[in-house]
Design a protein around this motif. Structure first.
Motif, PDB file in Angstrom:
ATOM      1  N   THR A  68      -1.050  11.383  13.843  1.00 61.25           N
ATOM      2  CA  THR A  68      -0.195  10.718  12.867  1.00 61.25           C
ATOM      3  C   THR A  68      -0.892  10.228  11.374  1.00 61.25           C
ATOM      4  O   THR A  68      -0.209   9.779  10.376  1.00 61.25           O
ATOM      5  N   VAL A  69      -2.012  11.008  11.030  1.00 59.89           N
ATOM      6  CA  VAL A  69      -2.735  10.827   9.968  1.00 59.89           C
ATOM      7  C   VAL A  69      -1.735  11.187   8.648  1.00 59.89           C
ATOM      8  O   VAL A  69      -1.506  10.403   7.806  1.00 59.89           O
ATOM      9  N   GLY A  70      -1.318  12.419   8.780  1.00 62.92           N
ATOM     10  CA  GLY A  70      -0.767  13.034   7.909  1.00 62.92           C
ATOM     11  C   GLY A  70       0.584  12.430   7.550  1.00 62.92           C
ATOM     12  O   GLY A  70       0.556  11.728   6.323  1.00 62.92           O
ATOM     13  N   PRO A  71       1.255  12.096   8.481  1.00 60.29           N
ATOM     14  CA  PRO A  71       2.608  11.427   8.122  1.00 60.29           C
ATOM     15  C   PRO A  71       2.511   9.903   7.658  1.00 60.29           C
ATOM     16  O   PRO A  71       2.767   9.433   6.619  1.00 60.29           O
ATOM     17  N   ILE A  72       1.373   9.179   8.141  1.00 57.62           N
ATOM     18  CA  ILE A  72       0.929   7.836   7.744  1.00 57.62           C
ATOM     19  C   ILE A  72       0.655   7.979   6.216  1.00 57.62           C
ATOM     20  O   ILE A  72       1.253   7.084   5.301  1.00 57.62           O
ATOM     21  N   GLY A  73      -0.268   9.007   5.698  1.00 56.58           N
ATOM     22  CA  GLY A  73      -0.597   9.145   4.329  1.00 56.58           C
ATOM     23  C   GLY A  73       0.489   9.441   3.727  1.00 56.58           C
ATOM     24  O   GLY A  73       0.668   8.809   2.599  1.00 56.58           O
ATOM     25  N   ASP A  74       1.407  10.127   4.123  1.00 61.89           N
ATOM     26  CA  ASP A  74       2.723  10.761   3.455  1.00 61.89           C
ATOM     27  C   ASP A  74       3.400   9.442   3.061  1.00 61.89           C
ATOM     28  O   ASP A  74       3.715   9.072   1.710  1.00 61.89           O
ATOM     29  N   LEU A  75       3.584   8.651   4.053  1.00 63.74           N
ATOM     30  CA  LEU A  75       4.379   7.367   4.130  1.00 63.74           C
ATOM     31  C   LEU A  75       3.727   6.461   2.979  1.00 63.74           C
ATOM     32  O   LEU A  75       4.332   5.888   2.103  1.00 63.74           O
ATOM     33  N   LEU A  76       2.414   6.122   2.989  1.00 64.31           N
ATOM     34  CA  LEU A  76       1.611   5.138   2.246  1.00 64.31           C
ATOM     35  C   LEU A  76       2.037   5.388   0.684  1.00 64.31           C
ATOM     36  O   LEU A  76       2.120   4.796   0.215  1.00 64.31           O
ATOM     37  N   VAL A  91       4.405   3.278  -1.432  1.00 65.68           N
ATOM     38  CA  VAL A  91       3.421   3.023  -2.374  1.00 65.68           C
ATOM     39  C   VAL A  91       3.030   1.689  -2.969  1.00 65.68           C
ATOM     40  O   VAL A  91       2.021   0.987  -3.282  1.00 65.68           O
ATOM     41  N   ILE A  92       4.200   1.093  -3.091  1.00 61.94           N
ATOM     42  CA  ILE A  92       4.142  -0.269  -3.843  1.00 61.94           C
ATOM     43  C   ILE A  92       3.456  -1.211  -3.150  1.00 61.94           C
ATOM     44  O   ILE A  92       2.492  -2.010  -3.479  1.00 61.94           O
ATOM     45  N   PRO A  93       3.875  -1.501  -1.830  1.00 60.02           N
ATOM     46  CA  PRO A  93       2.949  -2.414  -0.694  1.00 60.02           C
ATOM     47  C   PRO A  93       1.502  -1.750  -0.802  1.00 60.02           C
ATOM     48  O   PRO A  93       0.764  -2.544  -0.630  1.00 60.02           O
ATOM     49  N   PHE A  94       1.270  -0.635  -0.798  1.00 67.28           N
ATOM     50  CA  PHE A  94      -0.176   0.047  -0.723  1.00 67.28           C
ATOM     51  C   PHE A  94      -0.796  -0.581  -1.805  1.00 67.28           C
ATOM     52  O   PHE A  94      -2.117  -1.069  -1.844  1.00 67.28           O
ATOM     53  N   GLU A  95      -0.370  -0.482  -2.976  1.00 71.02           N
ATOM     54  CA  GLU A  95      -1.170  -0.816  -4.369  1.00 71.02           C
ATOM     55  C   GLU A  95      -1.203  -2.438  -4.079  1.00 71.02           C
ATOM     56  O   GLU A  95      -2.209  -2.900  -4.668  1.00 71.02           O
ATOM     57  N   ALA A  96      -0.165  -3.137  -3.745  1.00 72.23           N
ATOM     58  CA  ALA A  96      -0.286  -4.453  -3.746  1.00 72.23           C
ATOM     59  C   ALA A  96      -1.439  -4.850  -2.602  1.00 72.23           C
ATOM     60  O   ALA A  96      -2.128  -5.920  -3.154  1.00 72.23           O
ATOM     61  N   VAL A  97      -1.577  -4.523  -1.596  1.00 71.21           N
ATOM     62  CA  VAL A  97      -2.553  -4.891  -0.816  1.00 71.21           C
ATOM     63  C   VAL A  97      -4.072  -4.419  -1.396  1.00 71.21           C
ATOM     64  O   VAL A  97      -5.032  -5.091  -1.205  1.00 71.21           O
ATOM     65  N   VAL A 136       2.329   2.067   9.790  1.00 71.29           N
ATOM     66  CA  VAL A 136       2.172   1.734   8.512  1.00 71.29           C
ATOM     67  C   VAL A 136       1.970   0.116   8.368  1.00 71.29           C
ATOM     68  O   VAL A 136       1.100  -0.252   7.640  1.00 71.29           O
ATOM     69  N   PHE A 137       3.044  -0.376   8.891  1.00 73.99           N
ATOM     70  CA  PHE A 137       3.051  -1.884   8.877  1.00 73.99           C
ATOM     71  C   PHE A 137       2.034  -2.355   9.430  1.00 73.99           C
ATOM     72  O   PHE A 137       1.060  -3.254   8.894  1.00 73.99           O
ATOM     73  N   GLY A 138       1.341  -1.860  10.614  1.00 75.92           N
ATOM     74  CA  GLY A 138       0.054  -2.075  11.177  1.00 75.92           C
ATOM     75  C   GLY A 138      -1.000  -2.137  10.250  1.00 75.92           C
ATOM     76  O   GLY A 138      -2.036  -3.022  10.245  1.00 75.92           O
ATOM     77  N   VAL A 139      -1.074  -0.886   9.466  1.00 77.37           N
ATOM     78  CA  VAL A 139      -2.114  -0.693   8.652  1.00 77.37           C
ATOM     79  C   VAL A 139      -2.390  -1.893   7.500  1.00 77.37           C
ATOM     80  O   VAL A 139      -3.438  -2.380   7.321  1.00 77.37           O
ATOM     81  N   PHE A 140      -1.290  -2.144   7.111  1.00 71.71           N
ATOM     82  CA  PHE A 140      -1.211  -3.484   6.184  1.00 71.71           C
ATOM     83  C   PHE A 140      -1.703  -4.719   6.891  1.00 71.71           C
ATOM     84  O   PHE A 140      -2.430  -5.165   6.241  1.00 71.71           O
ATOM     85  N   VAL A 141      -1.140  -4.869   7.967  1.00 71.66           N
ATOM     86  CA  VAL A 141      -1.590  -6.015   8.745  1.00 71.66           C
ATOM     87  C   VAL A 141      -2.933  -6.081   8.929  1.00 71.66           C
ATOM     88  O   VAL A 141      -3.787  -7.207   8.633  1.00 71.66           O
ATOM     89  N   ILE A 142      -3.615  -5.187   9.294  1.00 71.11           N
ATOM     90  CA  ILE A 142      -4.967  -4.793   9.499  1.00 71.11           C
ATOM     91  C   ILE A 142      -5.894  -5.024   8.072  1.00 71.11           C
ATOM     92  O   ILE A 142      -6.807  -6.012   8.158  1.00 71.11           O
ATOM     93  N   ALA A 143      -5.295  -4.763   6.940  1.00 69.85           N
ATOM     94  CA  ALA A 143      -5.918  -5.114   5.714  1.00 69.85           C
ATOM     95  C   ALA A 143      -5.719  -6.490   5.433  1.00 69.85           C
ATOM     96  O   ALA A 143      -6.662  -7.156   4.979  1.00 69.85           O
ATOM     97  N   LEU A 144      -4.614  -6.984   5.422  1.00 71.32           N
ATOM     98  CA  LEU A 144      -4.466  -8.527   5.598  1.00 71.32           C
ATOM     99  C   LEU A 144      -5.361  -9.249   6.300  1.00 71.32           C
ATOM    100  O   LEU A 144      -6.011 -10.295   5.686  1.00 71.32           O
ATOM    101  N   ALA A 145      -5.544  -8.773   7.363  1.00 67.55           N
ATOM    102  CA  ALA A 145      -6.350  -9.772   8.485  1.00 67.55           C
ATOM    103  C   ALA A 145      -7.869  -9.779   7.752  1.00 67.55           C
ATOM    104  O   ALA A 145      -8.552 -10.633   7.815  1.00 67.55           O
ATOM    105  N   ALA A 146      -8.266  -8.445   7.239  1.00 62.48           N
ATOM    106  CA  ALA A 146      -9.521  -8.590   6.850  1.00 62.48           C
ATOM    107  C   ALA A 146      -9.504  -9.587   5.548  1.00 62.48           C
ATOM    108  O   ALA A 146     -10.621 -10.240   5.286  1.00 62.48           O
ATOM    109  N   ALA A 147      -8.584  -9.509   4.552  1.00 61.06           N
ATOM    110  CA  ALA A 147      -8.987 -10.335   3.551  1.00 61.06           C
ATOM    111  C   ALA A 147      -8.763 -11.879   4.039  1.00 61.06           C
ATOM    112  O   ALA A 147      -9.408 -12.620   3.373  1.00 61.06           O
ATOM    113  N   GLU A 148      -8.025 -12.086   4.820  1.00 59.39           N
ATOM    114  CA  GLU A 148      -7.958 -13.551   5.412  1.00 59.39           C
ATOM    115  C   GLU A 148      -9.449 -14.083   5.977  1.00 59.39           C
ATOM    116  O   GLU A 148      -9.785 -14.851   5.676  1.00 59.39           O
ATOM    117  N   VAL A 149      -9.911 -13.043   6.620  1.00 58.63           N
ATOM    118  CA  VAL A 149     -11.282 -13.679   7.215  1.00 58.63           C
ATOM    119  C   VAL A 149     -12.198 -13.502   6.214  1.00 58.63           C
ATOM    120  O   VAL A 149     -12.897 -14.593   6.254  1.00 58.63           O
TER     121      VAL A 149
END
Lengths: 629, 167, 103
Positions: free
Chosen positions: B126-134, B139-145, C63-76
């Motif tokens: 899943t690494v590839g596809p997740i990277g792809d999606l990110l 991309v916008i949520p990625f940058e925002a995070v 992907v959503f899960g990745v984001f949530v993990i990042a957010l959890a880190a920030a929140e901690v």
């Protein structure tokens, strides 16, 4: 010309209204001009009234004009004039007496500081009374009814610096108000039941109305107005006290015009009372009772104006009684003649009071006959007229009343009326013999009054002599031809005439024996019948009873309502505040400041909301509990 | 029972057991370690769910960073005697009741809902596809995070340094 | 026995409730933060489970899960910074001492 005046009869009350406005706004600083203006206006109204009478005599029809005053979907109120023989007669009487009294006041009220104000009030009163007379509907009549009550208050309390005058004015107004309350209720009933307050309109509708019980109540309510205004028992208490006002005021308002407004109302609304004969019986007996009640008090009074006041009450009782027994003609006729001689008597009394510098007790007067010939002679004429001696005015009208009572089967009232005639003659001539023919008191220096005061006396004296001849029963066209309800009746009874003259002469003779010749001692009589004497002298203690009633019942009720206001109403209001305070006091404990408490509340709320949503709104929220799919 | 089922139950037991121990341990440090154990269990769950990248990320970040941060926090606020540091409040029974109610509601929600299950095959890596999606779709949520993390770190620094010491 | 979506969801629910209990019923502020972490983990389990059982090829859940993990880190990070700041003033991490919210 006469037709013009009849069609524009609103001009007749307008003239004194104009005088009132001019005096109040412009002429107050010029007393003589105020008086002159007021008399000029009332004189113009008098000439207009004469032309109305002339018109009616030639053409006795009813003329009515009205304007719409105010109308909405459900009600419409009008102002208008109604001229028929009765109102023509009233216009003539009111304007004549008002003119005589205002001229007389030039002399009586001279040097009074409130001269202009007095004439302003006189004009206001004339306007109100004339407006009442020409009214064509109940509401307009009620408006002017209240206005005459107001003028009565203003004029009784004219010498406002006297506490007794202030109290008397208040008493008059409040007692009137009690009657007016019933009157207003009756008017409201009529408006609701029939949708109109117009006299001619109601006269057509009411005879066909079936509900007797309701009609009786309405008629009785309307009758309470005259009970108050015309001083019938039990609302008679204000009239003797009203003598606190200046004597011309007593002559105008409390003898000739305002107090007869009640009689006039019943005559105007006779169609209503004729439809409920039981109410007519009540009216007749109440009038008869008032007549003898007042006459019995008059025979022991010592104040000259009080005697005349009770006499007025008694004669008003006669008029009301006449209406009750079905003698509308007799009542109206007596109204007219009574206005002439009662005004004459009051003005004569005023002349005496003025000459003796405000002495009113008859035992302090005496020997006035030589010093004040015009006053004495006119006064005696007036007394004879009141007593009902042939051929003076009072004889014809009183006779008509007694005849009506006897013909319509009210034998008891006929006998009462005859007894009252005896008492009337007795107390009037007691007054005459003591005040005018008794021994002169050395401290009095009477002199005859000036011409402005004696000329009205003479005019009224002449009218008292000849005024009754228009009602002689063997004339073909007499008063009764014009003023009647139903069919006019022309009849007379020799027996009634002879009896009434006989008892009047007997009354005069008894007074002669007791007070001129002193053959029968008045003091001895008083001592023998001491309890009765005390009762009569204290006016049957009616005033004391009313005072007790006000103190205990009315004020007691007031205290009860006060208690209610303090404890219950205030209690509710304070209670609302108290609840807020109390709930705040305890809700405060919810604010602990502990985050975890708040968090628990939050989670509990989430649970509750999700439960509610899933039960009551299946479309939202989770598809659980069988709701939704 | 298949192997995956047995593994699932074991991992479930580990997760729940250690989670309960986080709550009930008397010593705060013990609680922190039990939390680490929970994270490991969750990571194993991800492996079961064929989310390999996420399993590794879980260990890297949760265990490697967040749990360490917690231990730092415990260290900076330690007392002489850490024995009773993980005490429960006086209102624990009330809280327990509310939480149980919530559990019941959630259980009903989960079991009564007809989930539409599509059983397709998952990608092996899943690494590839997740990277792809990110970098393409998300991309916008990625940058925002990324910005969010920057801001969080800055905020933490400012908070802990104190206002007066800022240059 | 086949492990279905419901099992994962129930497991996540139980983990969530345990974390919630820690957040609501513990005195130590750091313990509360631990509870919050448990709750976040439960959410991520949910996401990943949905991803596996509803459309594995889409990978959106992960992907959503990745984001949530990042957010959890920030929140901690921020949460611990706050706790330490308050500790500096009050010298206590007992949440019952942080009672200024009532004013």
């Amino acid at each position: 010309m006469t037709q013009f005046v009849i069609d524009n009869a609103w001009l007749i009350p307008l003239m004194p209204a104009l005088a009132f406005v001019m005096i109040v706004f412009f002429l107050r600083k010029a007393p003589q001009i105020s008086a002159g203006f007021s008399i000029a206006c009332i004189f113009i109204s008098f000439t207009m009234a004469l032309s109305v009478v002339a018109g009616i005599l030639g053409n006795p029809i009813t003329t009515e004009h009205s304007l719409s005053w105010f109308s909405m979907q459900s009600i419409s109120l009008e102002m208008g004039i109604l001229i028929d023989p009765i109102s023509a007669m009233m216009l003539f009487v009111v304007t004549l007496i008002a003119l005589m009294v205002q001229v007389y006041s030039l002399g009586y009220m001279e040097n009074d500081p409130g001269y202009s104000t007095y004439f302003a009030y006189q004009s206001l009163f004339a306007m109100s009374m004339l407006g009442l007379v020409v009214a064509n509907n109940f509401l307009q009549m009620y408006v002017f009814w209240e206005l005459v009550g107001l003028c009565s208050y203003l004029l009784i309390g004219f010498w406002f610096f006297k506490p007794s005058a202030r109290e008397a004015a208040k008493k008059a107004f409040i007692t009137n108000r009690v009657g007016d309350f019933g009157f207003l209720l009756g008017i409201l009933f009529l408006q609701v039941l029939f949708g109109t307050l117009n006299f001619t309109g109601l006269a057509k509708i009411i005879p066909t109305y079936a509900n007797m019980g309701l009609m009786t109540i309405v008629a009785l309510l309307i009758f309470t107005g005259p009970v108050g205004k015309s001083g019938q028992f039990p609302l008679h208490v204000w009239l003797p006290d009203a003598m606190e006002g200046p004597t011309p005021v007593s002559a105008l308002i409390h003898a000739a015009t305002m107090v007869v407004a009640g009689v006039y109302l019943i005559a105007r609304a006779y169609f209503l009372f004729a439809a409920v004969p039981n109410v007519l019986v009540v009216i007749a007996y109440l009038g008869g009772f008032t007549a003898i009640f007042a006459a019995s008090i008059a025979i022991v009074q010592n104040d000259i104006k009080r005697i005349l006041a009770y006499s007025t009450l008694s004669q008003l009782g006669y008029m009301i009684m006449a209406l009750g027994v079905g003698g509308l003609t007799a009542s109206m006729f007596h109204l007219m003649t009574h206005a002439f001689f009662k005004a004459l008597l009051f003005l004569g009394a005023g002349s005496v009071i003025h000459a003796l510098h405000n002495k009113q007790n008859i035992w302090e007067m005496g020997g006035l006959a030589k010093k004040m010939p015009i006053t004495t002679n006119t006064f005696v004429i007036g007394s004879l007229a009141l007593a009902g001696i042939f051929p003076l005015a009072g004889f014809w009208s009183k006779d008509e009343i007694l005849l009506s009572a006897q013909i319509n089967g009210y034998t008891g009232l006929y006998l009462v009326g005859t007894l009252v005639a005896f008492l009337t003659a007795f107390y009037m001539f007691r007054l005459v013999f003591v005040a005018f023919y008794g021994p002169a008191k050395p401290e009095n220096h009477p002199h005859e009054s000036p011409a402005v005061m004696t000329v009205p006396l003479i005019i009224l004296g002449c009218l008292s002599v000849v005024g009754g001849l228009v009602g002689m029963p063997w004339l073909h066209t007499n008063f009764g031809s014009y003023v009647h309800f139903g069919a006019a009746h022309h009849g007379y009874s020799m027996a009634v005439m002879i009896t009434s003259t006989g008892v009047a002469l007997a009354g005069i003779y008894l007074a002669y024996l007791m007070y001129y010749k002193k053959v029968i001692s008045a003091e001895a009589m008083a001592n023998r019948f001491r309890p009765i004497y005390t009762l009569l002298y204290n006016k049957y203690y009616i005033d004391e009873i009313y005072q007790w009633f006000i103190d205990r019942v009315v004020n007691g009720f007031g205290r009860l309502v006060y208690w209610f206001d303090i404890y219950i109403v205030d209690g509710i209001v304070d209670g609302l505040g108290g609840i807020t305070k109390w709930s705040g006091h305890y809700l405060r404990y919810l604010q602990t400041g502990q985050t975890q408490h708040y968090g628990m509340v939050l989670v509990a709320a989430v649970i509750i909301i999700s439960l509610i949503l899933s039960f009551y709104d299946p479309s939202i929220g989770i598809s659980t509990w069988g709701g939704g799919n | 029972m298949s192997i995956s089922a047995i593994v699932f139950w074991v991992i479930a037991a580990v997760i729940l057991g250690s989670a309960i121990s986080v709550v009930t341990a008397q010593n705060l440090v013990h609680a922190a370690f039990f939390m680490v154990l929970t994270f490991f269990g969750v990571s194993g769950l991800y492996v079961l769910l064929e989310a390999d990248f996420l399993a590794v990320v879980q260990i890297l970040i949760y265990v490697g960073a967040i749990a360490v941060l917690m231990v730092f926090g415990v260290m900076l606020t330690q007392k002489k005697d850490m024995a009773q540091t993980n005490a429960s409040s006086s209102h624990k029974w009330l809280a327990g009741g509310i939480v149980t109610l919530l559990m019941v509601v959630l259980a009903y929600a989960v079991t009564r809902t007809p989930w539409q299950i599509i059983d397709k095959a998952a990608p092996l890596s899943t690494v590839g596809p997740i990277g792809d999606l990110l970098l393409n779709q998300f991309v916008i949520p990625f940058e925002a995070v990324g910005i969010l993390l920057l801001v969080a770190v800055l905020g933490a620094i400012i908070l802990t340094k104190g206002e007066r010491n800022l240059p | 026995m086949i492990i279905t979506l419901n099992h994962y969801l129930l497991l996540a629910a139980m983990l969530f409730c345990i974390g919630l209990y820690a957040a609501l019923a513990k005195q130590n502020a750091i313990s509360i933060l631990m509870g919050i972490e448990l709750m976040l983990n439960a959410c991520i389990i949910n996401l990943v489970a949905f991803n596996r059982f509803m459309d594995p090829s889409m990978l959106v859940g992960q992907v959503f899960g990745v984001f949530v993990i990042a957010l959890a880190a920030a929140e901690v990070v921020v949460g611990l910074a706050l706790v330490l700041t308050v500790y500096r003033d009050l010298l206590s991490v007992n949440i019952e001492d942080f009672n200024w919210l009532k004013w």
